[in-house]
Design a protein around this motif. Sequence first.
Motif, PDB file in Angstrom:
ATOM      1  N   THR A  96       0.848  -1.183   0.000  1.00  0.00           N
ATOM      2  CA  THR A  96       0.000   0.000   0.000  1.00  0.00           C
ATOM      3  C   THR A  96       0.889   1.241   0.000  1.00  0.00           C
ATOM      4  N   THR A  97       0.274   2.383  -0.241  1.00  0.00           N
ATOM      5  CA  THR A  97       1.011   3.643  -0.178  1.00  0.00           C
ATOM      6  C   THR A  97       1.030   4.118   1.267  1.00  0.00           C
ATOM      7  N   PRO A  98       2.198   4.176   1.917  1.00  0.00           N
ATOM      8  CA  PRO A  98       2.244   4.593   3.325  1.00  0.00           C
ATOM      9  C   PRO A  98       1.879   6.060   3.492  1.00  0.00           C
ATOM     10  N   GLY A  99       1.506   6.429   4.720  1.00  0.00           N
ATOM     11  CA  GLY A  99       1.039   7.782   4.996  1.00  0.00           C
ATOM     12  C   GLY A  99       2.040   8.856   4.609  1.00  0.00           C
ATOM     13  N   ARG A 100       3.307   8.629   4.880  1.00  0.00           N
ATOM     14  CA  ARG A 100       4.345   9.612   4.560  1.00  0.00           C
ATOM     15  C   ARG A 100       4.410   9.879   3.056  1.00  0.00           C
ATOM     16  N   ILE A 101       4.341   8.811   2.257  1.00  0.00           N
ATOM     17  CA  ILE A 101       4.389   8.974   0.801  1.00  0.00           C
ATOM     18  C   ILE A 101       3.125   9.667   0.312  1.00  0.00           C
ATOM     19  N   LEU A 102       1.982   9.339   0.893  1.00  0.00           N
ATOM     20  CA  LEU A 102       0.740  10.034   0.548  1.00  0.00           C
ATOM     21  C   LEU A 102       0.878  11.531   0.791  1.00  0.00           C
ATOM     22  N   ALA A 103       1.466  11.897   1.934  1.00  0.00           N
ATOM     23  CA  ALA A 103       1.634  13.307   2.271  1.00  0.00           C
ATOM     24  C   ALA A 103       2.518  14.013   1.240  1.00  0.00           C
ATOM     25  N   LEU A 104       3.628  13.393   0.890  1.00  0.00           N
ATOM     26  CA  LEU A 104       4.532  13.995  -0.088  1.00  0.00           C
ATOM     27  C   LEU A 104       3.874  14.117  -1.461  1.00  0.00           C
ATOM     28  N   LYS A 105       3.088  13.122  -1.811  1.00  0.00           N
ATOM     29  CA  LYS A 105       2.403  13.175  -3.114  1.00  0.00           C
ATOM     30  C   LYS A 105       1.337  14.266  -3.137  1.00  0.00           C
ATOM     31  N   THR A 106       0.666  14.499  -2.006  1.00  0.00           N
ATOM     32  CA  THR A 106      -0.339  15.569  -1.993  1.00  0.00           C
ATOM     33  C   THR A 106       0.326  16.932  -2.175  1.00  0.00           C
ATOM     34  N   ILE A 107       1.538  17.101  -1.657  1.00  0.00           N
ATOM     35  CA  ILE A 107       2.273  18.349  -1.884  1.00  0.00           C
ATOM     36  C   ILE A 107       2.534  18.534  -3.378  1.00  0.00           C
ATOM     37  N   LYS A 108       3.115  17.519  -3.985  1.00  0.00           N
ATOM     38  CA  LYS A 108       3.470  17.597  -5.405  1.00  0.00           C
ATOM     39  C   LYS A 108       2.235  17.806  -6.278  1.00  0.00           C
ATOM     40  N   LYS A 109       1.205  17.021  -6.044  1.00  0.00           N
ATOM     41  CA  LYS A 109       0.021  17.089  -6.897  1.00  0.00           C
ATOM     42  C   LYS A 109      -0.714  18.419  -6.742  1.00  0.00           C
ATOM     43  N   LEU A 110      -0.758  18.960  -5.524  1.00  0.00           N
ATOM     44  CA  LEU A 110      -1.469  20.219  -5.309  1.00  0.00           C
ATOM     45  C   LEU A 110      -0.729  21.384  -5.969  1.00  0.00           C
ATOM     46  N   ILE A 111       0.585  21.415  -5.854  1.00  0.00           N
ATOM     47  CA  ILE A 111       1.351  22.482  -6.503  1.00  0.00           C
ATOM     48  C   ILE A 111       1.182  22.405  -8.018  1.00  0.00           C
ATOM     49  N   ARG A 112       1.138  21.217  -8.553  1.00  0.00           N
ATOM     50  CA  ARG A 112       0.952  21.073 -10.002  1.00  0.00           C
ATOM     51  C   ARG A 112      -0.424  21.570 -10.446  1.00  0.00           C
ATOM     52  N   LYS A 113      -1.401  21.517  -9.554  1.00  0.00           N
ATOM     53  CA  LYS A 113      -2.704  22.108  -9.869  1.00  0.00           C
ATOM     54  C   LYS A 113      -2.570  23.610 -10.062  1.00  0.00           C
ATOM     55  N   TYR A 114      -1.755  24.252  -9.222  1.00  0.00           N
ATOM     56  CA  TYR A 114      -1.518  25.688  -9.389  1.00  0.00           C
ATOM     57  C   TYR A 114      -0.889  25.972 -10.746  1.00  0.00           C
ATOM     58  N   GLY A 115       0.048  25.124 -11.137  1.00  0.00           N
ATOM     59  CA  GLY A 115       0.668  25.298 -12.442  1.00  0.00           C
ATOM     60  C   GLY A 115      -0.317  25.118 -13.574  1.00  0.00           C
ATOM     61  N   LYS A 116      -1.231  24.188 -13.397  1.00  0.00           N
ATOM     62  CA  LYS A 116      -2.227  23.903 -14.438  1.00  0.00           C
ATOM     63  C   LYS A 116      -3.227  25.049 -14.574  1.00  0.00           C
ATOM     64  N   TYR A 117      -3.643  25.604 -13.436  1.00  0.00           N
ATOM     65  CA  TYR A 117      -4.713  26.604 -13.441  1.00  0.00           C
ATOM     66  C   TYR A 117      -4.200  28.048 -13.479  1.00  0.00           C
ATOM     67  N   GLN A 118      -2.884  28.258 -13.476  1.00  0.00           N
ATOM     68  CA  GLN A 118      -2.361  29.610 -13.376  1.00  0.00           C
ATOM     69  C   GLN A 118      -2.864  30.497 -14.502  1.00  0.00           C
ATOM     70  N   GLU A 119      -3.031  31.793 -14.181  1.00  0.00           N
ATOM     71  CA  GLU A 119      -3.458  32.754 -15.167  1.00  0.00           C
ATOM     72  C   GLU A 119      -2.363  32.982 -16.192  1.00  0.00           C
ATOM     73  N   GLU A 120      -2.751  33.117 -17.428  1.00  0.00           N
ATOM     74  CA  GLU A 120      -1.778  33.388 -18.484  1.00  0.00           C
ATOM     75  C   GLU A 120      -1.618  34.885 -18.685  1.00  0.00           C
TER      76      GLU A 120
END
Length: 202
Positions: free
Chosen positions: A178-202
């Motif tokens: 399974t994905t351990p809690g620590r890895i889940l936490a790190l992935k939520t950081i990465k994935k959330l920041i990438r959302k900012y990159g995806k939605y950023q104003e041009e």
Amino acid sequence: MINKLLLLLLVLILTGCGGAKYNYNFDRGKKLNFSTGKWILNKPYTNYEDNDAYSIAKNEFEEILGDSLLELVELRKTKLISEQLPLDPIKKELKEIKEFTGCDFLINIDSKVIRDEMGSFAHSSNFGTVTKYNEASTTIQIFNLNTLELISESTASGIVDETKTPEDDGFLENFDYTTPGRILALKTIKKLIRKYGKYQEE
């Protein structure tokens, strides 16, 4: 013997049922303009010991901000500021940060492991059917240091669950990766920041 154990571990990872599910929520500031100003990345607040949280956040925000992203460790070489800024700063604190750093925006990250009931492996139960969870979440807040306002707040959560029964007594069925809690936490950081990159104003 070691090679057999490594092969078995690989099989467990590939055949395990530990896929995580992620959800995202933007309370405000889904689309931001990252093209102007100087941005401070605060040292992340976590309830787990892991230097990777800062490295991941830095690398991901650099993809969006480039040279406009400033690190506290660099600012502290010439500025009188603490090694970690407040997580929920009041306006007085935001004003002080502006005065001491001369920057325009502050990025705060709060990352937590909520549940880590399985670690990396889920195993069968001797007490009937049992469902266990690994869960983590990350919240990002971005403040405008010129207006002293919170301009963005978002959260990403990740969860993985595994249900086991006494009948899951085969070796491969008994232990699933399974994905351990620590890895889940790190992935939520990465994935959330990438959302900012995806939605950023041009």
